[in-house]
Scaffold this active site. Structure first.
Site, mmCIF file in Angstrom:
data_model
loop_
_atom_site.group_PDB
_atom_site.id
_atom_site.type_symbol
_atom_site.label_atom_id
_atom_site.label_comp_id
_atom_site.label_asym_id
_atom_site.label_seq_id
_atom_site.Cartn_x
_atom_site.Cartn_y
_atom_site.Cartn_z
ATOM 1 N N ARG A 98 14.888 23.587 23.092
ATOM 2 C CA ARG A 98 15.429 23.758 24.442
ATOM 3 C C ARG A 98 16.919 24.076 24.420
ATOM 4 N NH1 ARG A 98 14.922 26.535 27.865
ATOM 5 N NH2 ARG A 98 12.712 26.118 27.534
ATOM 6 N N LYS A 133 35.037 33.524 37.755
ATOM 7 C CA LYS A 133 33.964 32.767 38.420
ATOM 8 C C LYS A 133 32.848 32.490 37.413
ATOM 9 C CE LYS A 133 35.163 34.821 42.856
ATOM 10 N NZ LYS A 133 34.792 35.788 43.917
ATOM 11 N N LYS A 165 48.161 36.776 44.766
ATOM 12 C CA LYS A 165 47.283 36.845 45.924
ATOM 13 C C LYS A 165 48.026 36.422 47.187
ATOM 14 C CE LYS A 165 42.833 36.398 43.621
ATOM 15 N NZ LYS A 165 41.466 35.882 43.792
ATOM 16 N N GLU A 194 47.010 41.597 44.714
ATOM 17 C CA GLU A 194 45.888 41.810 45.621
ATOM 18 C C GLU A 194 46.425 42.224 46.990
ATOM 19 O OE1 GLU A 194 42.145 39.089 46.126
ATOM 20 O OE2 GLU A 194 43.627 38.481 47.630
ATOM 21 N N ASP A 215 41.260 44.536 48.025
ATOM 22 C CA ASP A 215 40.366 43.446 48.386
ATOM 23 C C ASP A 215 39.543 43.807 49.618
ATOM 24 O OD1 ASP A 215 39.230 40.857 48.361
ATOM 25 O OD2 ASP A 215 40.675 40.190 49.877
#
Length: 280
Positions: A98, A133, A165, A194, A215
């Site tokens: 596993r 992310k 940002k 950004e 963006d």
């Protein structure tokens, strides 16, 4: 941290989750001397990623286990293909099953969806980027998987480039001031800004940003940004990008498209391990 070092640490942690420094109780049903073989099969088309993690699992459990691969990381594999085979003590194979498949199904899932995006983009100059992310603890692993799929890495962390940002701009007072301060802090690092509209785009270009992130720009807005920029900064598109529209975005001539879903919206590959206990 080097990738090889992280592999060793991650595998050790994953095995500890399962074993807690205690025996695998169910595998004790099998005599310690019993030898077995196994094969791992994919139940769907995939791009392979995770060989070193699988090898490390069995190395840490029992170095005498033999792992033989039919493919390399980055290879496209058809459904129902045998990816690799194992032979050795049955207890070791069962204990590592596993943990090994968890790494392989996860990283191959990232590589597979990345390859889909790359193919959709076509063969223009635009490069596909990942983001930060990622699953905590798997940053380097997932970014390696993106490369196996044909994508490229954005920042590895918060230490290797500036990404200015909205909140940074507000704190500094303006895009111009934020870029100026970044150059003073670390002149050798790339500065990305950004922007959310044309006026911010013009200011970022004038301030000398290396990369400008558009963006959530619409397609018309992206084309306009390319015209305004005239190649002065690298342009990156981010936000609301999927397989349905990435080809159109790439066709605008931007330099990069970043897609958080490569590592965030993860779909593991369906794998199975089949054992042969008849070996003596």
């Amino acid at each position: 941290m080097e990738l090889s070092e992280q592999i060793t640490k991650l595998v050790k942690l994953a095995l500890h989750e399962d074993l807690q420094d205690k025996p695998d109780l169910t595998s004790l049903l099998i005599p310690d001397s019993r030898i077995a073989a196994a094969k791992v099969i994919t139940r769907e088309d995939m791009v392979l990623c995770g060989k070193d993690w699988v090898n490390e699992v069995f190395k840490q459990l029992n170095p005498s286990v033999k792992v033989e691969w039919n493919y390399e990381d980055g290879d496209e594999i058809g459904a129902d293909s045998i990816i690799f085979t194992l032979s050795g003590k049955a207890r070791s194979l069962l204990t590592g099953e596993r943990t090994a498949l968890n790494f392989l199904q996860t990283l191959s899932g990232v590589a597979t969806i990345t390859r889909e995006f790359v193919k959709k983009m076509g063969e223009g100059k635009t490069r596909l980027l990942d983001t930060r992310k990622t699953i905590p603890g798997l940053r380097l692993a997932q970014k390696y998987a993106v490369r196996c799929g044909g994508g490229h890495n954005h920042r590895i962390g918060l230490f290797d480039a500036f990404l200015i940002k909205e909140n940074h701009i507000a704190a500094c007072g303006s895009i111009t001031e934020a870029v100026r301060a970044a150059r003073e802090i670390a002149a050798d690092k790339k500065v990305e800004v950004e922007v959310e509209g044309v006026e911010e785009l013009r200011e970022a270009i004038k301030a000398g940003a290396d990369i400008i992130m558009l963006d959530n720009f619409c397609l018309v807005g992206i084309r306009e940004a390319v015209d305004i920029n005239e190649g002065r900064a690298k342009l990156e598109v981010s936000g609301d990008v999927g397989l349905h529209n990435i080809a159109e975005i790439a066709a605008t001539g931007v330099d990069f498209i970043s897609v958080g879903s490569l590592t965030k919206h993860l779909k593991a590959i369906n794998l199975s391990m089949r054992f042969d206990f008849r070996i003596q």
